[in-house]
Structure formats: structure tokens, C-alpha cells
Design a protein around this motif. Structure first.
Motif, mmCIF file in Angstrom:
data_model
loop_
_atom_site.group_PDB
_atom_site.id
_atom_site.type_symbol
_atom_site.label_atom_id
_atom_site.label_comp_id
_atom_site.label_asym_id
_atom_site.label_seq_id
_atom_site.Cartn_x
_atom_site.Cartn_y
_atom_site.Cartn_z
ATOM 1 N N UNK A 183 8.122 7.326 9.804
ATOM 2 C CA UNK A 183 7.199 6.201 9.682
ATOM 3 C C UNK A 183 7.899 5.031 8.990
ATOM 4 N N UNK A 184 7.820 3.863 9.620
ATOM 5 C CA UNK A 184 8.416 2.660 9.043
ATOM 6 C C UNK A 184 7.409 1.520 9.129
ATOM 7 N N UNK A 185 7.649 0.474 8.341
ATOM 8 C CA UNK A 185 6.649 -0.587 8.226
ATOM 9 C C UNK A 185 7.294 -1.958 8.430
ATOM 10 N N UNK A 186 6.609 -2.794 9.208
ATOM 11 C CA UNK A 186 7.016 -4.184 9.400
ATOM 12 C C UNK A 186 5.900 -5.048 8.839
ATOM 13 N N UNK A 206 -3.531 3.503 -3.342
ATOM 14 C CA UNK A 206 -3.114 2.343 -2.556
ATOM 15 C C UNK A 206 -2.616 1.230 -3.466
ATOM 16 N N UNK A 207 -3.275 1.066 -4.611
ATOM 17 C CA UNK A 207 -2.884 0.021 -5.541
ATOM 18 C C UNK A 207 -1.545 0.269 -6.198
ATOM 19 N N UNK A 208 -1.182 1.533 -6.367
ATOM 20 C CA UNK A 208 0.099 1.868 -7.000
ATOM 21 C C UNK A 208 1.203 2.138 -5.983
ATOM 22 N N UNK A 209 0.873 2.078 -4.687
ATOM 23 C CA UNK A 209 1.866 2.320 -3.644
ATOM 24 C C UNK A 209 2.155 3.781 -3.403
ATOM 25 N N UNK A 237 0.832 -1.207 0.000
ATOM 26 C CA UNK A 237 0.000 0.000 0.000
ATOM 27 C C UNK A 237 0.865 1.255 0.000
ATOM 28 N N UNK A 238 2.057 1.154 0.608
ATOM 29 C CA UNK A 238 2.927 2.320 0.744
ATOM 30 C C UNK A 238 4.125 2.267 -0.191
ATOM 31 N N UNK A 239 4.110 1.320 -1.111
ATOM 32 C CA UNK A 239 5.161 1.271 -2.125
ATOM 33 C C UNK A 239 6.522 0.861 -1.602
ATOM 34 N N UNK A 240 6.555 0.091 -0.498
ATOM 35 C CA UNK A 240 7.838 -0.288 0.100
ATOM 36 C C UNK A 240 8.126 -1.771 -0.040
ATOM 37 N N UNK A 241 7.402 -2.450 -0.928
ATOM 38 C CA UNK A 241 7.566 -3.903 -1.026
ATOM 39 C C UNK A 241 8.947 -4.312 -1.518
ATOM 40 N N UNK A 258 11.721 2.120 5.630
ATOM 41 C CA UNK A 258 11.148 3.452 5.878
ATOM 42 C C UNK A 258 10.167 3.783 4.760
ATOM 43 N N UNK A 259 9.005 4.317 5.145
ATOM 44 C CA UNK A 259 7.988 4.668 4.145
ATOM 45 C C UNK A 259 7.679 6.153 4.149
ATOM 46 N N UNK A 260 8.371 6.893 4.977
ATOM 47 C CA UNK A 260 8.155 8.329 5.074
ATOM 48 C C UNK A 260 8.875 8.849 6.295
#
Length: 357
Positions: A199-202, A318-321, A162-166, A194-196
Motif C-alpha cells: 500500500x502506497x499513498x499519493x 488517525x490523528x497520530x498517524x 492519517x497514515x503517518x507518512x507525511x 509506502x505506508x504498509x
């Protein structure tokens, strides 16, 4: 009734002999079995700790023999006890009286009472945008400090999409070893994508071959959530679907239930709110919905509720990240409905960060 544990024979230490980190500690006893209750209170007496009633919301520790302990807001730790001959082999249950030393250790251990916050987003029905809303809350929460977005849903397919970090290098849920007591929070923060800013994502790996794990302490998500929150960070969890006894929901400062304005959505939301009466409801609306949002909230029995219309541009982002970048940019150049998603995220954060809950 069996004999009292040996610790009852120990003299009660003077108050000034109590370790500094125990001074003023509030321990609530919620034990139904009278023998276990006597054992627990004997240990507390030996440690010069006076038990408080279970109704005290600000207890540091709750000792209980209940299968599904439900920690209240402000409770930092739940210690579960059981009898020697009780059924089950749960390693988290301290068996008394043989486990008296383990109970003493659990009571003596420092209690982390950092200022961290946990927001959990759960879907009443499928396809109502739980991941999108959780990501939006996390991006907006970064203004308040280090924010970790965690995919707590064991069947999740990667909220980093969703956040383009895949494609970003870094840890995934499967890399976190929760059985070692949870990761070091600073090391965790430095290792996840890091996604911003702030903000980071696990997320969960899409390459895993193993069967999704149950929501328990063995799952790396719970260890990461606990570690980051204990260090004072803000955690936003995509919980996915609802499960009774979910450990993330039990620990959350704010639970957001997302549903639809139809009959299936009403029934499902009502079931969840029976278990989580303090939750906040978000109703996803579409043109032609059979029910009004106010009727959904009324049927669910919740006072706090919000409406979020279906927006094609949000789904596309969301679909394009690109959702994270659009939300981080704020209102500049954004359509008003995307701004509405950001405003909803801000409103939900206001509920839990204002100190009014």
C-alpha cells in the motif's frame, strides 16, 4: 445538411485487413446531432467497425457529443466529438469534419482493459470521516495486490497524515504531470511513499502556494489514478466533497458515500445518490443522533448501506498517524470497534472485488 466527410469515399476494408487490436472492438455511438452522427458512422464504416447501441455496457469505446458523458461500468474510453461551429474551446472535443484524422486515431488507439479497480470515497457533508475510511479501505485492499491511495480532493490537506507518512520522501500530487498522458505506472509506484505492505499513498503537498485546481484532466491525481488502474492496480480515492461531473466518480467501479444520521446528512446524501444511484452508503452514527440509520438509507433510496459508529480510538489513531499499522495488524490487540472499521473496509471491498456489481 452538410456534405459527408471525405472518409465516406474510402472503400470498406475486408475484415481480415482490420488490425488485430481492433478485431472484436465494440464502439458505441451516442451522438444526438444527425450531422455528427453521420460523420462518426462514416469513419467507423471506413475502419470496418460496426457500431453497437449505447445500451451495451461492455463497449470498449463510446463516441458522444454530450457535454457530460457518463461512462457505464466496463466502458474503457469516452471520445467526445463536436461541430466546427459549436461554442466552447475544450481541447478534448474532436471537431468534425476537420478532425476526422483525430477521430480515426482515437478509435485506432489500443484500449487498456486491465483488471484494475477504482474505489472512490465521497462525503455528503463535512467532517464525516471520508479520509479515515478511504485510508482503511486502502490498507485492507493491499491484501489483493498493489494498492494506491490517492487524495483526489483538490482542497485536501494531506491524507498521508492519517497514515503517518507525511515526512516520508516521495512524490506528491503536484509532482505528477498529467498533461503528458499520465505517469508510467511502475515509475509512479516506485516514487510514492509506502505506508504498509503493498500500500502506497499519493497525497497533496501541504507546502503548495497555488490555488487548488479544479477536478479535471489537468490535475495530476486523475492521471495517476488512470495509470495505476490501467496497469491492473487497485486505487482508492479520497474525493472529499461531491461535485457534479467529477471525473474520478465517473470512472469508479465503486462509489462510497459517507454521511451522518441527521437531517443535513439525509438531504445531502439524497442529492448525491440522485446523481449516483449505484453508490453504497456509509452512515456515521453518534450517540443522540436524531435519525435512525435505516431511515437515512431509506430516504437516500439506496439498497446497499452500512453503519459505522463514531469511535474515539479510531479518531485518535488517525490523528497520530497510527491508523494504518493498527488496521494492518488486524484484530490482534485491537478494540472491537477498531476491528469494526476493518470489517467495514473488507465488506466494501467485497462488493467491488466479488464481480457481482
Amino acid at each position: 445538411m452538410r456534405d459527408a466527410v471525405a472518409v465516406t469515399q474510402s472503400p470498406r476494408p475486408p475484415r481480415d485487413a482490420v488490425p488485430d487490436h481492433l478485431a472484436g472492438r465494440a464502439v458505441a455511438v451516442d451522438v444526438a446531432d444527425p450531422d455528427l452522427d453521420a460523420d462518426v458512422r462514416a469513419v467507423l464504416a471506413a475502419l470496418a467497425l460496426d457500431p453497437v447501441t449505447r445500451e451495451v455496457d461492455t463497449a470498449d469505446v463510446v463516441v458522444t457529443d454530450r457535454d457530460h458523458a457518463d461512462p457505464r461500468p466496463g466502458v474503457a474510453r469516452v471520445v467526445r466529438v463536436g461541430g466546427e461551429d459549436a461554442a466552447g474551446d475544450d481541447d478534448e472535443v474532436i471537431r468534425l469534419p476537420s478532425g476526422t484524422a483525430d477521430l480515426v486515431g482515437a478509435l485506432l488507439a489500443p484500449v487498456t482493459t486491465g483488471g484494475g479497480v477504482l474505489v472512490a470515497v465521497v462525503g455528503a457533508v463535512g467532517g464525516c470521516g471520508v479520509s479515515t475510511l478511504a485510508a482503511a479501505i486502502a490498507v485492507r485492499a493491499a491484501d489483493f495486490g498493489r494498492t494506491l491511495l490517492v487524495e483526489a480532493d483538490p482542497r485536501g490537506t494531506g491524507i498521508d497524515l492519517v497514515l503517518g507518512a507525511e515526512s516520508e520522501p516521495g512524490l506528491r500530487i503536484e509532482d505528477v504531470r498529467a498533461e503528458l498522458g499520465g505517469p508510467d505506472p511502475d515509475a509512479l509506484w516506485g516514487a510514492v511513499p509506502e505506508v504498509g505492505t503493498g500500500c502506497r499513498v499519493l497525497a497533496r503537498s501541504r507546502d503548495r502556494d497555488e490555488t487548488p485546481v479544479a477536478r479535471s484532466a489537468s490535475d495530476g491525481a486523475l492521471g495517476a489514478v488512470s495509470a495505476h488502474r490501467a496497469a491492473g492496480g487497485l486505487v482508492v480515492c479520497d474525493v472529499g466533497g461531491f461535485a457534479v461531473g467529477d471525473p474520478v466518480l465517473a470512472r469508479a467501479d465503486l462509489v462510497v458515500v459517507v454521511t451522518r444520521a441527521d437531517f443535513q446528512g439525509v438531504v445531502a446524501a439524497g442529492r448525491i445518490t440522485c446523481e449516483l444511484p449505484g453508490a453504497t452508503l456509509v452512515i456515521r452514527t453518534h450517540r443522540g443522533d436524531p435519525l435512525e440509520a435505516a431511515d437515512v438509507a431509506d430516504a437516500a433510496g439506496l439498497v446497499r448501506w452500512h453503519v459505522l459508529p463514531e469511535v474515539r480510538s479510531v479518531r485518535r489513531l488517525a490523528g497520530t498517524g497510527d491508523l494504518g499499522g493498527a488496521l494492518e495488524a488486524g484484530a490482534r490487540g485491537s478494540r472491537w470497534r477498531l476491528r469494526r472499521l476493518g470489517a467495514l473496509a473488507d465488506a466494501l471491498l467485497g462488493e467491488v472485488l466479488s464481480g457481482d456489481r
